[in-house]
Design a protein around this motif. Structure first.
Motif, PDB file in Angstrom:
ATOM      1  N   GLU A  72       2.805  13.119  -9.381  1.00 13.23           N
ATOM      2  CA  GLU A  72       2.115  11.916  -9.703  1.00 13.23           C
ATOM      3  C   GLU A  72       3.159  10.839  -9.172  1.00 13.23           C
ATOM      4  O   GLU A  72       4.369  10.912  -9.382  1.00 13.23           O
ATOM      5  CB  GLU A  72       1.700  11.396 -11.040  1.00 13.23           C
ATOM      6  N   PRO A  73       2.500   9.748  -8.676  1.00 14.21           N
ATOM      7  CA  PRO A  73       1.311   9.484  -8.345  1.00 14.21           C
ATOM      8  C   PRO A  73       0.968  10.039  -7.005  1.00 14.21           C
ATOM      9  O   PRO A  73       1.810  10.119  -6.154  1.00 14.21           O
ATOM     10  CB  PRO A  73       1.201   7.949  -8.259  1.00 14.21           C
ATOM     11  N   ILE A  74      -0.220  10.584  -6.765  1.00 16.48           N
ATOM     12  CA  ILE A  74      -0.671  11.168  -5.642  1.00 16.48           C
ATOM     13  C   ILE A  74      -1.081   9.989  -4.754  1.00 16.48           C
ATOM     14  O   ILE A  74      -1.819   9.243  -4.645  1.00 16.48           O
ATOM     15  CB  ILE A  74      -2.075  11.843  -5.807  1.00 16.48           C
ATOM     16  N   GLY A  75      -0.379  10.235  -3.371  1.00 15.94           N
ATOM     17  CA  GLY A  75      -0.528   9.094  -2.330  1.00 15.94           C
ATOM     18  C   GLY A  75      -2.014   9.206  -1.708  1.00 15.94           C
ATOM     19  O   GLY A  75      -2.541  10.397  -1.618  1.00 15.94           O
ATOM     20  N   ARG A  76      -2.085   8.123  -1.326  1.00 13.36           N
ATOM     21  CA  ARG A  76      -3.513   8.381  -0.183  1.00 13.36           C
ATOM     22  C   ARG A  76      -3.517   9.277   0.970  1.00 13.36           C
ATOM     23  O   ARG A  76      -4.505   9.677   1.279  1.00 13.36           O
ATOM     24  CB  ARG A  76      -4.065   6.986   0.012  1.00 13.36           C
ATOM     25  N   SER A  77      -2.361   9.449   1.388  1.00 13.32           N
ATOM     26  CA  SER A  77      -2.377  10.229   2.595  1.00 13.32           C
ATOM     27  C   SER A  77      -2.027  11.719   2.323  1.00 13.32           C
ATOM     28  O   SER A  77      -2.005  12.653   3.243  1.00 13.32           O
ATOM     29  CB  SER A  77      -1.118   9.803   3.608  1.00 13.32           C
ATOM     30  N   LEU A  78      -1.868  11.977   1.101  1.00  8.20           N
ATOM     31  CA  LEU A  78      -1.541  13.576   0.698  1.00  8.20           C
ATOM     32  C   LEU A  78      -2.813  14.374   0.893  1.00  8.20           C
ATOM     33  O   LEU A  78      -3.848  14.068   0.490  1.00  8.20           O
ATOM     34  CB  LEU A  78      -1.098  13.596  -0.559  1.00  8.20           C
ATOM     35  N   ARG A  79      -2.303  15.595   1.412  1.00  5.51           N
ATOM     36  CA  ARG A  79      -3.588  16.358   1.649  1.00  5.51           C
ATOM     37  C   ARG A  79      -3.055  17.673   1.234  1.00  5.51           C
ATOM     38  O   ARG A  79      -1.715  18.333   1.161  1.00  5.51           O
ATOM     39  CB  ARG A  79      -3.807  16.876   3.289  1.00  5.51           C
ATOM     40  N   CYS A  80      -3.922  18.618   0.906  1.00  6.09           N
ATOM     41  CA  CYS A  80      -3.984  20.083   0.210  1.00  6.09           C
ATOM     42  C   CYS A  80      -3.080  20.771   1.422  1.00  6.09           C
ATOM     43  O   CYS A  80      -3.459  20.887   2.433  1.00  6.09           O
ATOM     44  CB  CYS A  80      -5.122  20.786   0.151  1.00  6.09           C
ATOM     45  N   ALA A  81      -2.257  21.529   1.207  1.00  4.90           N
ATOM     46  CA  ALA A  81      -1.188  22.409   1.987  1.00  4.90           C
ATOM     47  C   ALA A  81      -1.994  23.400   2.692  1.00  4.90           C
ATOM     48  O   ALA A  81      -1.586  23.815   3.578  1.00  4.90           O
ATOM     49  CB  ALA A  81       0.060  22.849   1.391  1.00  4.90           C
ATOM     50  N   ASP A  82      -3.092  23.850   1.813  1.00  5.91           N
ATOM     51  CA  ASP A  82      -3.820  25.043   2.362  1.00  5.91           C
ATOM     52  C   ASP A  82      -4.952  24.801   3.291  1.00  5.91           C
ATOM     53  O   ASP A  82      -5.284  25.582   4.282  1.00  5.91           O
ATOM     54  CB  ASP A  82      -3.999  25.916   1.137  1.00  5.91           C
ATOM     55  N   CYS A  83      -5.697  23.936   2.928  1.00  5.19           N
ATOM     56  CA  CYS A  83      -6.840  23.660   3.712  1.00  5.19           C
ATOM     57  C   CYS A  83      -7.017  22.144   3.951  1.00  5.19           C
ATOM     58  O   CYS A  83      -7.993  22.082   4.933  1.00  5.19           O
ATOM     59  CB  CYS A  83      -8.284  23.753   2.684  1.00  5.19           C
ATOM     60  N   GLY A  84      -6.069  21.206   3.900  1.00  2.00           N
ATOM     61  CA  GLY A  84      -5.977  20.094   4.702  1.00  2.00           C
ATOM     62  C   GLY A  84      -7.093  18.923   4.045  1.00  2.00           C
ATOM     63  O   GLY A  84      -6.977  17.846   4.404  1.00  2.00           O
ATOM     64  N   LYS A  85      -7.629  19.178   2.901  1.00  2.00           N
ATOM     65  CA  LYS A  85      -8.623  18.245   2.325  1.00  2.00           C
ATOM     66  C   LYS A  85      -7.872  17.161   1.542  1.00  2.00           C
ATOM     67  O   LYS A  85      -6.595  17.496   1.160  1.00  2.00           O
ATOM     68  CB  LYS A  85      -9.527  18.988   1.183  1.00  2.00           C
ATOM     69  N   ASP A  86      -8.320  15.948   1.430  1.00  2.00           N
ATOM     70  CA  ASP A  86      -7.628  14.847   0.564  1.00  2.00           C
ATOM     71  C   ASP A  86      -7.562  15.320  -0.737  1.00  2.00           C
ATOM     72  O   ASP A  86      -8.339  15.626  -1.341  1.00  2.00           O
ATOM     73  CB  ASP A  86      -8.393  13.824   1.240  1.00  2.00           C
ATOM     74  N   LEU A  87      -6.088  15.020  -1.260  1.00  2.00           N
ATOM     75  CA  LEU A  87      -5.914  15.295  -2.498  1.00  2.00           C
ATOM     76  C   LEU A  87      -6.443  14.019  -3.475  1.00  2.00           C
ATOM     77  O   LEU A  87      -6.811  13.994  -4.586  1.00  2.00           O
ATOM     78  CB  LEU A  87      -4.611  15.632  -2.878  1.00  2.00           C
ATOM     79  N   ARG A  88      -5.988  12.720  -2.729  1.00  2.00           N
ATOM     80  CA  ARG A  88      -6.593  11.597  -3.623  1.00  2.00           C
ATOM     81  C   ARG A  88      -7.997  11.256  -3.520  1.00  2.00           C
ATOM     82  O   ARG A  88      -8.358  10.221  -2.598  1.00  2.00           O
ATOM     83  CB  ARG A  88      -5.360  10.428  -3.332  1.00  2.00           C
ATOM     84  N   CYS A  89      -8.978  11.896  -4.034  1.00  3.93           N
ATOM     85  CA  CYS A  89     -10.211  11.716  -3.861  1.00  3.93           C
ATOM     86  C   CYS A  89     -10.898  12.068  -5.220  1.00  3.93           C
ATOM     87  O   CYS A  89     -10.276  12.534  -6.094  1.00  3.93           O
ATOM     88  CB  CYS A  89     -10.762  12.769  -2.732  1.00  3.93           C
ATOM     89  N   CYS A  90     -12.124  11.371  -5.158  1.00  7.28           N
ATOM     90  CA  CYS A  90     -12.877  11.433  -6.552  1.00  7.28           C
ATOM     91  C   CYS A  90     -13.009  12.930  -7.121  1.00  7.28           C
ATOM     92  O   CYS A  90     -13.020  13.085  -8.266  1.00  7.28           O
ATOM     93  CB  CYS A  90     -14.261  10.890  -6.371  1.00  7.28           C
ATOM     94  N   ARG A  91     -13.199  13.726  -6.351  1.00  2.00           N
ATOM     95  CA  ARG A  91     -13.292  15.173  -6.842  1.00  2.00           C
ATOM     96  C   ARG A  91     -12.178  15.473  -7.495  1.00  2.00           C
ATOM     97  O   ARG A  91     -12.117  16.631  -8.175  1.00  2.00           O
ATOM     98  CB  ARG A  91     -13.820  16.125  -5.528  1.00  2.00           C
TER      99      ARG A  91
END
Length: 95
Positions: free
Chosen positions: A13-32
């Motif tokens: 933490e903190p999770i930056g806006r540009s960080l993505r999942c290393a496996d699938c590439g989805k955004d990490l800093r998102c509502c879900r």
């Protein structure tokens, strides 16, 4: 875990806006991936902004990674794959 693929989130933490999942590439800093996310698209943080796209990165100041996402799980991709397989099997019955 990533909301989509189920991989554990190991970034500090903190999770930056540009960080993505290393496996699938989805955004990490998102509502879900937020601890305040309510299934169905809501936000339990009374001051939180509610972005249109819950799957994409946003600038919400109240974002906090859900503690449950630090361990591996199934993710939504597995559920989608299972549903797709069931639908295909059903459609094959009528061929």
């Amino acid at each position: 875990m990533c909301w989509y693929c189920g991989s554990p989130v190991t970034d500090p933490e903190p999770i930056g806006r540009s960080l993505r999942c290393a496996d699938c590439g989805k955004d990490l800093r998102c509502c879900r991936n937020c601890r305040f996310y309510i299934s169905g698209g809501g936000c339990s943080e009374s001051h939180g902004e509610i972005p249109q796209d819950k799957d994409r990165a946003n600038f919400c100041d109240w974002f906090s990674l859900s503690p449950a996402l630090r361990s591996a799980g199934t993710g939504e991709k597995a559920a989608r794959d299972a549903a797709s397989s069931a639908k295909t099997a059903f459609e094959d019955l009528f061929k």
